[in-house]
Design an enzyme around this catalytic site. Structure first.
Site: not given
Length: 302
Positions: A122, A174, A177-178, A181
């Site tokens: 990221s 990840k 994480h996205n 987001e």
């Protein structure tokens, strides 16, 4: 350390440049001649026009870092690399691959004596200057061997990166994480939309964003970017209301369902992205027709 970067798009080239600035010897390959030329001119990277040439130029044991599109391209690249690699080499997938694909690829590489690390990355276009957040999955010893690379790519040697678990864990982290987001971006977008619609108060959105950036509980890097965007273009003129997705939000929602974890914010933020692409919504037409049928509310004609 020596490293071969495979995939010289903007992010791959920037990561290679950060490694080079950190004192590592970096060479790159991309199937596109334009990408190779751009990386060479912008960052002074040594580039090769074939995978074989790149691999041959790396001292054993080799470290090869993939920054290529998720899916079939990763598999095709690993297939092409197979005959060129030796036991002890390390391959890192720094793209946004599905964690289950990474687990499968790690098993296949392990059978050939090659280490495979999945590295959720990221930082976007700002990573060259600010550093990257790196979530690494895979063999602990292979990760430790590449510590100098991770420390160089991260915002600082002691923070912003780490091995988070076995194969697949890096890309799983990840993915989540996205998904987070997605939800954060949607909340900012909705909040600013409400303020923009309240015309009687004539709110200065760039000013509000700038105020929130300092001391507020909703301050974040995403808010910094929102403030920059509004300062440059307060009405967001010329920007189409079409929001794409890379797939990781979908994977996050599917994983939440599989694990029986309620994730309504992430799920709805994904659905809003899908909705943004509907130029001629049949669902909305059906809603209007139903309201007219049961309540006589009338239908707005095109």
């Amino acid at each position: 350390m020596d490293i071969g970067m495979i995939g010289l798009g903007r992010m791959g080239a920037n990561m290679a440049a950060r490694l080079k600035r950190g004192g590592h010897r970096v060479a790159g390959f991309d199937p596109g001649a334009a990408a190779r030329q751009a990386a060479s001119e912008a960052h002074g990277l040594e580039t090769f026009d074939s995978l074989a040439a790149l691999v041959a130029a790396q001292p054993a044991p080799r470290t090869l870092w993939l920054m290529v599109p998720a899916g079939a391209v990763v598999d095709a690249t690993l297939e092409a690399l197979g005959p060129l690699l030796q036991a002890g080499d390390v391959v890192v997938d720094g793209g946004n691959s599905n964690y289950q694909d990474s687990q499968r690829r790690a098993t296949r590489c392990r059978e050939a004596g090659v280490h495979f690390l999945d590295c959720g990355t990221s930082g976007g276009v700002w990573g060259l200057a600010e550093g990257y957040s790196l979530m690494v999955g895979g063999d602990a010893q292979a990760c430790e061997r590449l510590r100098p690379l991770f420390e160089t790519l991260a915002p600082a040697p002691e923070r912003g990166w780490g091995r988070v678990g076995p194969s697949g864990a890096g890309h799983f982290a990840k993915m989540i994480h996205n998904g987070i987001e997605y939800g954060m971006m949607q909340a900012y977008a909705e909040g600013f939309a409400i303020m923009q619609r309240k015309e009687s108060l004539a709110l200065d959105l760039p000013q509000v964003a700038e105020i929130w950036r300092h001391g507020s509980v909703v301050r974040s890097w995403l808010l910094d970017l929102a403030a920059d965007a509004l300062q440059d273009n307060p009405a967001l003129d010329g920007i189409a209301p079409f929001v794409a997705d890379s797939g990781e939000g979908r994977w996050t929602v599917a994983e939440a369902i599989e694990l029986d974890v309620a994730a309504p914010v992430i799920t709805l933020s994904l659905l809003e992205r899908l909705r943004s692409r509907e130029k001629d919504s049949f669902a909305d037409k059906m809603l209007a027709a139903l309201r007219d049928r049961f309540g006589g509310h009338g239908v707005k004609r095109e």
